[in-house]
Design a protein around this motif. Structure first.
Motif, short mmCIF file in Angstrom:
data_model
loop_
_atom_site.label_atom_id
_atom_site.label_comp_id
_atom_site.label_asym_id
_atom_site.label_seq_id
_atom_site.Cartn_x
_atom_site.Cartn_y
_atom_site.Cartn_z
N LEU A 40 -98.30 109.82 53.37
CA LEU A 40 -98.97 108.52 53.36
C LEU A 40 -100.42 108.66 52.90
O LEU A 40 -100.90 107.86 52.09
N VAL A 41 -101.10 109.67 53.41
CA VAL A 41 -102.50 109.91 53.02
C VAL A 41 -102.59 110.09 51.50
O VAL A 41 -103.44 109.49 50.83
N ALA A 42 -101.69 110.90 50.96
CA ALA A 42 -101.69 111.14 49.51
C ALA A 42 -101.35 109.86 48.73
O ALA A 42 -102.01 109.53 47.75
N GLU A 43 -100.33 109.13 49.18
CA GLU A 43 -99.91 107.90 48.48
C GLU A 43 -101.00 106.85 48.48
O GLU A 43 -101.17 106.13 47.50
N LYS A 44 -101.72 106.71 49.60
CA LYS A 44 -102.77 105.70 49.71
C LYS A 44 -104.04 106.11 48.97
O LYS A 44 -104.93 105.28 48.76
N GLY A 45 -104.12 107.40 48.63
CA GLY A 45 -105.32 107.87 47.94
C GLY A 45 -106.52 107.97 48.86
O GLY A 45 -107.67 107.95 48.39
N TRP A 46 -106.27 108.05 50.16
CA TRP A 46 -107.37 108.21 51.09
C TRP A 46 -108.00 109.58 50.88
O TRP A 46 -107.30 110.57 50.67
N LYS A 47 -109.31 109.63 50.91
CA LYS A 47 -110.00 110.91 50.79
C LYS A 47 -109.54 111.81 51.94
O LYS A 47 -109.44 111.37 53.09
N CYS A 48 -109.25 113.07 51.61
CA CYS A 48 -108.75 114.01 52.61
C CYS A 48 -109.33 115.39 52.34
O CYS A 48 -109.41 115.82 51.20
N GLN A 49 -109.74 116.05 53.42
CA GLN A 49 -110.21 117.43 53.33
C GLN A 49 -109.48 118.24 54.40
O GLN A 49 -109.59 117.94 55.59
N TYR A 50 -108.76 119.25 53.97
CA TYR A 50 -108.00 120.10 54.89
C TYR A 50 -108.76 121.40 55.09
O TYR A 50 -109.12 122.07 54.12
N THR A 51 -109.02 121.75 56.35
CA THR A 51 -109.73 122.99 56.64
C THR A 51 -108.97 123.81 57.66
O THR A 51 -108.28 123.29 58.53
N GLU A 52 -109.12 125.12 57.51
CA GLU A 52 -108.69 126.08 58.51
C GLU A 52 -109.91 126.95 58.77
O GLU A 52 -110.34 127.70 57.89
N GLY A 53 -110.48 126.78 59.95
CA GLY A 53 -111.75 127.46 60.22
C GLY A 53 -112.82 126.90 59.29
O GLY A 53 -113.00 125.70 59.20
N GLU A 54 -113.47 127.79 58.54
CA GLU A 54 -114.51 127.36 57.60
C GLU A 54 -113.97 127.19 56.19
O GLU A 54 -114.71 126.79 55.28
N SER A 55 -112.69 127.47 55.98
CA SER A 55 -112.11 127.42 54.63
C SER A 55 -111.52 126.05 54.32
O SER A 55 -110.74 125.50 55.09
N VAL A 56 -111.92 125.50 53.17
CA VAL A 56 -111.33 124.25 52.68
C VAL A 56 -110.19 124.64 51.75
O VAL A 56 -110.38 125.42 50.81
N LEU A 57 -108.99 124.11 52.03
CA LEU A 57 -107.78 124.50 51.31
C LEU A 57 -107.00 123.29 50.86
O LEU A 57 -107.19 122.20 51.39
N PRO A 58 -106.08 123.47 49.91
CA PRO A 58 -105.17 122.37 49.56
C PRO A 58 -104.30 122.03 50.79
O PRO A 58 -104.01 122.91 51.61
N VAL A 59 -103.90 120.78 50.91
CA VAL A 59 -103.09 120.35 52.04
C VAL A 59 -101.69 120.94 51.90
O VAL A 59 -100.99 120.66 50.93
N PRO A 60 -101.28 121.78 52.88
CA PRO A 60 -99.92 122.33 52.83
C PRO A 60 -98.92 121.34 53.43
O PRO A 60 -99.30 120.28 53.94
N GLY A 61 -97.66 121.68 53.40
CA GLY A 61 -96.65 120.87 54.06
C GLY A 61 -96.76 121.02 55.57
O GLY A 61 -97.26 122.03 56.08
N ALA A 62 -96.27 120.02 56.29
CA ALA A 62 -96.34 120.04 57.75
C ALA A 62 -95.59 121.23 58.32
O ALA A 62 -96.04 121.83 59.31
N ASP A 63 -94.49 121.62 57.70
CA ASP A 63 -93.72 122.76 58.23
C ASP A 63 -94.55 124.04 58.21
O ASP A 63 -94.51 124.83 59.14
#
Length: 162
Positions: A40-63
């Motif tokens: 939904l986030v991707a479809e709506k085009g809402w700005k999104c930033q995915y982080t793990e710790g200090e690293s900004v990464l592409p959004v992975p799948g939920a699994d």
């Protein structure tokens, strides 16, 4: 579309009442629900930033996110459904989609409408309630998306002003 009127619920957006970061959750969720939210986030085009710790990464799948080791850093997708309105998602468990919002960003009718629209989008996509309660008190929702009513409703008794 206005689900709630600011004059009726504005007191619930006071940091002294709800905490600065009230808890928003979708109970009885699944990994598929988490993936539906990411989609939904991707479809709506809402700005999104995915982080793990200090690293900004592409959004992975939920699994991939939900199968991480328990001692791994908690990933935090940050989603902006509108400028200056941030939702910070927490992948703590597969059975509950949860995120925080900052009530200081949700002041006034216009911002309340944005927030209600965000909850409505998630609730409609999942076909489940999306509940907001005081920070650290996930069991007592104040307001939320009601699936049958197809809108955000007040779940607590209105507060009386002195």
């Amino acid at each position: 579309m206005t689900d709630l009127l600011w004059d009726a619920v504005g007191s619930y957006f006071d940091p002294d009442v709800m905490g600065t970061l009230p808890d928003v959750r979708v109970p009885n969720a699944s990994m598929n629900d988490w993936q539906a939210v990411l989609d939904l986030v991707a479809e709506k085009g809402w700005k999104c930033q995915y982080t793990e710790g200090e690293s900004v990464l592409p959004v992975p799948g939920a699994d991939a996110v939900l199968s991480r080791p328990s001692d791994a850093e908690c990933p935090s997708p940050r989603v902006w459904p509108a400028d200056d309105v941030l939702a910070i998602f927490r992948f703590r468990a597969a059975d509950e989609v949860d995120f925080d919002v900052d009530v200081r960003e949700l002041q006034g009718q216009e911002r309340l409408d944005v927030f209600c629209g965000f909850l409505r989008e998630i609730g409609r996509r999942l076909g489940k309630p999306v509940l907001m309660g005081p920070e650290g008190d996930g069991g007592h929702p104040i307001l939320g998306f009601d699936v049958e009513a197809d809108r955000v409703v007040l779940l607590a008794d209105p507060q009386v002003s002195d």
